[in-house]
Design a protein around this motif. Structure first.
Motif, PDB file in Angstrom:
ATOM      1  N   LYS A   9      25.072  51.741  -6.946  1.00  0.00           N
ATOM      2  CA  LYS A   9      25.286  52.453  -8.210  1.00  0.00           C
ATOM      3  C   LYS A   9      23.996  53.083  -8.707  1.00  0.00           C
ATOM      4  N   GLU A  10      22.880  52.340  -8.583  1.00  0.00           N
ATOM      5  CA  GLU A  10      21.600  52.860  -9.060  1.00  0.00           C
ATOM      6  C   GLU A  10      21.151  54.057  -8.233  1.00  0.00           C
ATOM      7  N   ARG A  13      23.251  56.966  -9.247  1.00  0.00           N
ATOM      8  CA  ARG A  13      22.843  57.479 -10.565  1.00  0.00           C
ATOM      9  C   ARG A  13      21.600  58.366 -10.425  1.00  0.00           C
ATOM     10  N   SER A  17      21.269  62.345 -11.303  1.00  0.00           N
ATOM     11  CA  SER A  17      20.250  62.845 -12.221  1.00  0.00           C
ATOM     12  C   SER A  17      19.428  63.960 -11.572  1.00  0.00           C
ATOM     13  N   SER A  43      21.292  60.345 -17.497  1.00  0.00           N
ATOM     14  CA  SER A  43      20.875  59.004 -17.096  1.00  0.00           C
ATOM     15  C   SER A  43      21.741  57.920 -17.704  1.00  0.00           C
ATOM     16  N   GLU A  46      27.943  56.094 -17.238  1.00  0.00           N
ATOM     17  CA  GLU A  46      28.369  54.756 -16.862  1.00  0.00           C
ATOM     18  C   GLU A  46      29.116  54.834 -15.542  1.00  0.00           C
ATOM     19  N   ILE A  47      28.603  54.146 -14.540  1.00  0.00           N
ATOM     20  CA  ILE A  47      29.259  54.102 -13.241  1.00  0.00           C
ATOM     21  C   ILE A  47      29.978  52.775 -13.146  1.00  0.00           C
ATOM     22  N   LEU A  59      32.610  61.595 -10.555  1.00  0.00           N
ATOM     23  CA  LEU A  59      31.262  61.542 -11.131  1.00  0.00           C
ATOM     24  C   LEU A  59      30.453  62.782 -10.769  1.00  0.00           C
ATOM     25  N   THR A  63      29.065  65.383 -13.603  1.00  0.00           N
ATOM     26  CA  THR A  63      27.633  65.683 -13.657  1.00  0.00           C
ATOM     27  C   THR A  63      27.396  67.185 -13.560  1.00  0.00           C
TER      28      THR A  63
END
Length: 599
Positions: A9-10, A13, A17, A43, A46-47, A59, A63
């Protein structure tokens, strides 16, 4: 949640970004998004889930859309060309969104692919049982389908084509002759939006509504004051002035809406017996029909960790832990009892003597006694327990200061730890205001000549203490922040419940429970001083009644020192944490017994 999942997930993300920075052509995009409260911070996306390919597609598309809005959409031009007919504004908003997304699709094929895949999967999830007349299809929903078909080149399926059929002639009559002009001016927002505003203003379907409304108003005024023309003229001038002020406030809200309309209206398909998401959304809008908000531009949704630095959060957590010491025995008994109750309902059982699975160690002695005996394996049976998420919505108002907020924080801490052990996900939210006495919203109202009955007149602060996919250990320091001096101010319960409801309804779990912890009625001096005395209370009752009767989300309330049963059908009152044990056992156990039917 495993470390592997967290890392994925990070990484995703960070990738989102970086992509947004490139698309928006703005290397400092995250900081600017944070400063501009009307635009989503990349940033802060929420994932919640990355288990299906559709989650990645959605997502990426969201974005891209957010970054393209930053790059291609100018808010001043948007407001300048806003139609005066309020009925057409949602369509104007959709037209602007499609414009900057179409520009992005022309700019990069990958962006067009993301939008195409995302809209296609949303359209294919659509299911609607009854389509007999125009009334069965909201005009905004049909308009977005029309724009996707003609400006995004998205293929509709048989059902969505049928939905569009009810309205397509109306749209074609007004838009078809201007379509080439609009497509040629996608890059010129002012030309495009002014032309669309003109088209929408002249559209017959809205003109008749507006004329009927004006005729009714004129008749009413004629009956009330048949001979006082001067008075009528003054009233009209005053009304125009008030409308202008309210329009200015509402425009801010319109432009800041995250307009994934189809995603809201076409996804989250319910069973045959349940209403579609679109119908539910329409009913929510009806609930909010009488509820006015002067401006939303100063509201915020903030993660608890951003309210205070890590050292102070750690100190506040230690303070909460000290409060918990005296209740350690109660907490242990409660946790064990609740855990036994819930696990018992999960009907855990094993199948034995299988050819594969986990090694059954209880059968090893017979292997030792006779090596010719074959190994025995076991496997856990599938759980007959509904996948569940619980949202705890906690009143963070000034009247909760001291003992009540401590009890609320203890409730949240115990329930979060215990329910997670039972495979029940827990989200913890709080609600208050940023300021006493109305804050920036009231200042804005004062500068705009103080129109009468402006509606809610304070700056909301909604707090995420713990996300449903965040483990208790990762968020435990956040719970101590409820004890932060100066955090607790006013409480506007109806909007907080609406916010919590909109978050939980998007979850994929089968069971959804919303538990409100409060100490009584909604109170905001700034709002109540310029509206009717029951303005906030009426909205709270309507919102709760809607969730209780028209949604598949169970809602109950815990009143800390006060009886809140006049607002909630399922309400309990506790004055001390010692009462928490039996109360939680009885209420939660009954909730897990049967699923509430959707009306």
């Amino acid at each position: 949640m495993s470390n592997k999942e967290t890392n994925l997930k990070e990484k995703f993300r960070i990738a989102l970004s970086s992509t947004a920075k490139v698309i928006a052509d703005d290397i400092d995009i995250n900081n600017k998004f944070s400063e501009d409260k009307k635009t989503k911070d990349i940033s802060s996306f929420e994932i919640n889930d990355l288990t299906n390919p559709s989650d990645f597609i959605k997502l990426r598309a969201e974005t891209d859309s957010t970054a393209l809005k930053k790059r291609f959409s100018n808010e001043k031009i948007y407001k300048k060309n806003l139609p005066s007919n309020t009925s057409t504004r949602s369509l104007y908003n959709i037209a602007e969104k499609i414009r900057y997304e179409a520009l992005g699709g022309k700019m990069l094929k990958g962006i067009q692919k993301n939008f195409s895949e995302n809209y296609s999967q949303i359209i294919n999830r659509k299911r609607k049982d009854q389509l007999k007349t125009k009334e069965d299809v909201p005009v905004a929903e049909a308009f977005e389908l029309y724009m996707l078909k003609n400006f995004h080149n998205i293929d509709l399926n048989p059902l969505t084509s049928r939905m569009l059929d009810f309205w397509e002639k109306d749209f074609e009559q007004s838009i078809k002759k201007h379509k080439e002009f609009l497509l040629n001016n996608l890059e010129n927002q002012n030309t495009y939006s002014s032309k669309f505003s003109e088209i929408l203003e002249e559209m017959d379907i809205f003109q008749s509504d507006e004329e009927d409304q004006e005729e009714e108003e004129n008749q009413d005024q004629g009956q009330d004051n048949p001979s006082n023309d001067d008075q009528n003229k003054d009233n009209e001038d005053s009304k125009d002035e008030n409308d202008e002020q309210q329009t200015e406030a509402s425009v801010d809200a319109d432009y800041s809406i995250d307009e994934f309309n189809l995603d809201e209206q076409l996804s989250d398909v319910e069973s045959d017996e349940q209403n579609s998401e679109q119908v539910i959304q329409k009913k929510i809008d009806n609930v909010n029909l009488d509820y006015k908000i002067f401006t939303t531009q100063y509201d915020e949704v903030v993660k608890a960790e951003n309210l205070e630095n890590a050292d102070e959060a750690s100190k506040l957590r230690k303070n909460l832990d000290q409060q918990l010491i005296g209740f350690q025995d109660v907490i242990t008994k409660l946790a064990n009892k609740l855990q036994r109750q819930l696990l018992a309902k999960q009907n855990r059982a094993w199948e034995f003597d299988l050819e594969e699975g986990l090694l059954d160690s209880s059968k090893l002695p017979r292997i030792i006694m006779d090596p010719y005996n074959s190994l025995s394996f076991k496997k856990e049976k599938d759980l007959d327990f509904k996948d569940t998420v619980v949202t705890l919505l906690i009143d963070n108002s000034g009247s909760m200061r001291g003992r009540p907020i401590t009890i609320a924080a203890i409730c949240a801490d115990i329930l979060s730890r215990t329910l997670e052990r039972c495979s029940v996900k827990v989200e913890i939210l709080g609600f208050t205001t940023k300021n006493w006495k109305g804050g920036q919203s009231r200042e804005f109202w004062t500068k705009n000549s103080k129109p009468k009955t402006p509606g809610r007149l304070n700056d909301l602060r909604h707090i995420i203490y713990k996300g449903a996919d965040t483990h208790w250990r990762q968020a435990k320091n956040n719970l101590g922040l409820m004890l932060k001096e100066g955090l607790l101010k006013e409480n506007i319960d109806g909007e907080a419940i609406s916010w919590a409801y909109n978050r939980i309804k998007k979850r994929k779990e089968e069971r959804k429970i919303l538990m409100v912890i409060s100490d009584g009625a909604p109170v905001d001096d700034s709002t109540l001083s310029v509206n009717s005395g029951d303005f906030l209370e009426k909205h709270l009752k309507k919102m709760v009644k809607f969730i209780e009767n028209k949604s598949d989300i169970e809602i109950l309330a815990i009143g800390i020192g006060h009886d809140v049963s006049r607002y909630y059908n399922r309400a309990i009152k506790i004055t001390d944490v010692n009462e928490l044990g039996d109360v939680m056992i009885s209420q939660l156990s009954s909730l897990f017994e049967t699923k509430k039917k959707f009306h």
